[in-house]
Structure formats: structure tokens, C-alpha cells
Design an enzyme around this catalytic site. Sequence first.
Site, PDB file in Angstrom:
ATOM      1  N   ARG A   1      -0.366   4.666   5.000  1.00  0.00           N
ATOM      2  CA  ARG A   1       0.144   5.845   4.306  1.00  0.00           C
ATOM      3  C   ARG A   1      -0.460   5.979   2.905  1.00  0.00           C
ATOM      4  O   ARG A   1      -0.484   7.084   2.351  1.00  0.00           O
ATOM      5  CB  ARG A   1       1.665   5.770   4.175  1.00  0.00           C
ATOM      6  CG  ARG A   1       2.449   5.960   5.449  1.00  0.00           C
ATOM      7  CD  ARG A   1       3.944   5.947   5.152  1.00  0.00           C
ATOM      8  NE  ARG A   1       4.226   6.829   4.010  1.00  0.00           N
ATOM      9  CZ  ARG A   1       5.080   6.520   3.034  1.00  0.00           C
ATOM     10  NH1 ARG A   1       5.724   5.380   3.026  1.00  0.00           N
ATOM     11  NH2 ARG A   1       5.284   7.378   2.049  1.00  0.00           N
TER      12      ARG A   1
ATOM     13  N   LYS B   1      -2.531   9.604  -3.851  1.00  0.00           N
ATOM     14  CA  LYS B   1      -1.667  10.106  -2.788  1.00  0.00           C
ATOM     15  C   LYS B   1      -0.524  10.942  -3.350  1.00  0.00           C
ATOM     16  O   LYS B   1      -0.251  12.054  -2.897  1.00  0.00           O
ATOM     17  CB  LYS B   1      -1.094   8.920  -1.999  1.00  0.00           C
ATOM     18  CG  LYS B   1      -0.004   9.277  -1.007  1.00  0.00           C
ATOM     19  CD  LYS B   1       0.546   8.046  -0.327  1.00  0.00           C
ATOM     20  CE  LYS B   1       1.550   7.310  -1.184  1.00  0.00           C
ATOM     21  NZ  LYS B   1       2.890   7.984  -1.187  1.00  0.00           N
TER      22      LYS B   1
END
Length: 423
Positions: free
Chosen positions: A399, A23
Site C-alpha cells: 500500500r 502516497k
Amino acid sequence: MDKFLVPAVPKPLDGEVEIAGAKNAVLAIMPAALLADGISEISNVPHLKDMKTMSDVLRIIGCRIDGENHKLRIDTRGANHLEAPYELVKTMRASFYVLGPLVARFGRCRVSLPGGCAWGPRPIDLHLKGLEALGAKINITHGYVEATCEGRLKGGTFHFPISSVGATVNLLLAATLAEGESILQNAAIEPEIDNLVDYLISMGAKIQGRGTRTLIIQGVESLTPGKGETIADRIEAGTFLCGAVITRGRVKVTHMVPEHIMSVLNVFKEIGCDVTIGDSWVEVDARNKSLKPISVTTLPYPGFPTDLQAPLMATLASIEGNSLIQDTIYHDRFTHIAELKRLGADIQLNGNTATIIGGKSLEGADVMASDLRASAALVLSGLIAEGETTISRIYHLDRGYEDFEAKMAKLGATVSRIRPELA
């Protein structure tokens, strides 16, 4: 909002999972596309909420974004709205990364201040001071940073007083188009920075010092669209390996770079686990082991990562004896302690040091996630708690972890998502 339900019967994790793209690497590479006119491509992109947020920021600027099969294409030919609004930047601090490339390529931009977060503010002064060292004029008004420069940014030298991944990203992006030579001293050396350097070089950037704390950038007049692959997510790998330890099981993580988590693997060895390392995989075996408490301090890479502080704390709470965790990166990153206590963990906090009195039995309870890594810590604790554990506000977890429930299922755990309409 969605919740996780972790069932009442603890069992050891056993199996292997493939690690997704990082990420934090993708969030740095996506804004790099703004440095060139055309279509940039990124592969091994995880399907995460943060990717959508950054995509929304780039779309507001005028980019067209599409992708499939973990590939992303960013077309910057329509990028002409040089502003990143508060509504998006407040939800993800990495949105601030558009500041450097926008002022470097277009000579001006307006980006919202990111604000704080659930575990304390993280100032952006290093970003701004560094850009000023490259010739940018910075004005903060009405909660926005307005950055301008006459012509191109000018090469300069900036010494980071503390290692900062975010500021290193922003200045590295900006320096690629600055006139002359820029030197970034005491720059961050996280693997995600190396990944960004490789991507920028694919665009035609001239950068020396990859993997060191001194980056030397020879600015160029223009860059071409980039193409590159994202590295594996070392924090996801470490989280699932924590799952092996806390449940006294065995987990193999694949499609990753063992070198990126050596500090984590050394902790598992010190605890008393068997650690086996391959070319692109790692296995941690905690079955039938007599595990012992330890002391850990979070540090910039290659030290133990602050992003694994919460999962490790949950893990150490399962080991009899007193362990210590000191977080030197973010002193306020301890909001998960109160929720771990609701499950029965015995943890005392003094400043930025937590004392974990481990070995206490955990009981299922309703708990609430306060941030991304706290979410993972609560799931890990729920795996060994007697009775059902319900974790709310798991949008935080979404997330940073792709297909989390499915990967847990591959390891033999049942982590069920409860949606409001089904509750």
C-alpha cells in the site's frame, strides 16, 4: 497471499535510493479533481495499491482515469454517481476524502463510514462537525454518511480541537466551493497539506495561510481542472534511513525534501549517527558508530511522525540500552510489538508508551504484518536477524512502498517476494 523472505546472513545496507511520490499527498489530491469538470493531471505519482483503490472509488463515481510514467489523468466529466461504497472505503480510510468535494460541488453524496483498522478506530467526527460548520446537513444511516446542502455550502469557521490531517483535507476541499469565507483554525500543517493547497490554487482556489495552522479560504463558484506535482514521500525516506541505522550501514535518499524529515534526522543525530544534508538528499551513516538509546514522542508535524514509530522501534531494539517511544497520535498503534518479540526483541508496553530493552540478538522466524508501517518494521528487523525471516500479509506494505524489493537490492539487501503459485 505474497510473503517476503529475508535471508539468514545479516549485512549492512550501503548505497542510495530515489524516493517516490508521497502516497498521502496523492490520496488527498486525487479527490480534489472532483471539484472541477474536466481532466486534472498529477505527476510523480507512485505505483501503489492505495492509488488503485482511490482510482476505483473515483471510477465508481463516474470518473475516467489513466496514466503512465508516474503521471495520472482524472477525467471527471462523467462523475454523476455520488456514492462511495463500503467495499472500497473499508479497505482505505482516505477514500472518505471524496465526501467534502462531492457535497461541495453537487450538493449531496453518500459515503460509507470507514470503520476501524488493525490498531484501533480513528473517528471521523471532526470531518462531519466541520462540514456542518460549512452548512452541510449530515445524516448517518445504515453505515453511510449522507451529506446534503441547499445550493452551495456556506463559508464558516471551524476550530480543530486536535490536529487532524484527514479532517483538514476534507474541509479544505469542501471550503473551496463554499459561498463566502471559511476559516480553518488549528489545521494540520503536514507537507502533504501544503501540497494539496498548491494543487487547489492551480485549480483557481483562493487560499491564504499555507504552511500555518490558520487557513483562510475565499470560496469561488467554480474551479478548473488542476495540474501539479506530488512531493516526495517523507515516510519512505525515513524508513530507508532507519535501515541504515539498524544494519549499521550507510544510506543516501535522493529526490526528496530534507526539511520534511528534520525531526527524524534529529533523532538519528541523537542516536549517534552521522547525518549529511544536501539540497534534495540526505545521507545517514551508522558505520562504526557507538549508538545510544533515546526517548521519542510522536507528535503532529513538525514533530516525529507516528508513521515512523514502528520502523524506529525496530531500529532502537538493535541499540543496547533502554529506549522509550510514546505515541500521542494513535494510542493503539502497537500491534507490531508482538511480532517483533517473535524475532527476539524485548519490548514492554504500558499504555501508549513502549520500553525497548535493546541490544538483544534477533533470530529469524515466521511473522505477520498487521499494517503498512508494521510491515516495514518487520523487514528491518529481519535484515539483522540470524536465520531466515518470513513475513506474511505484505499486501499491507504494498500500500505504501513502491518497488520495495528493488530498492532494498540497490542497498545490498535481499528481500525476496514469494508468491503462492511459487511456494
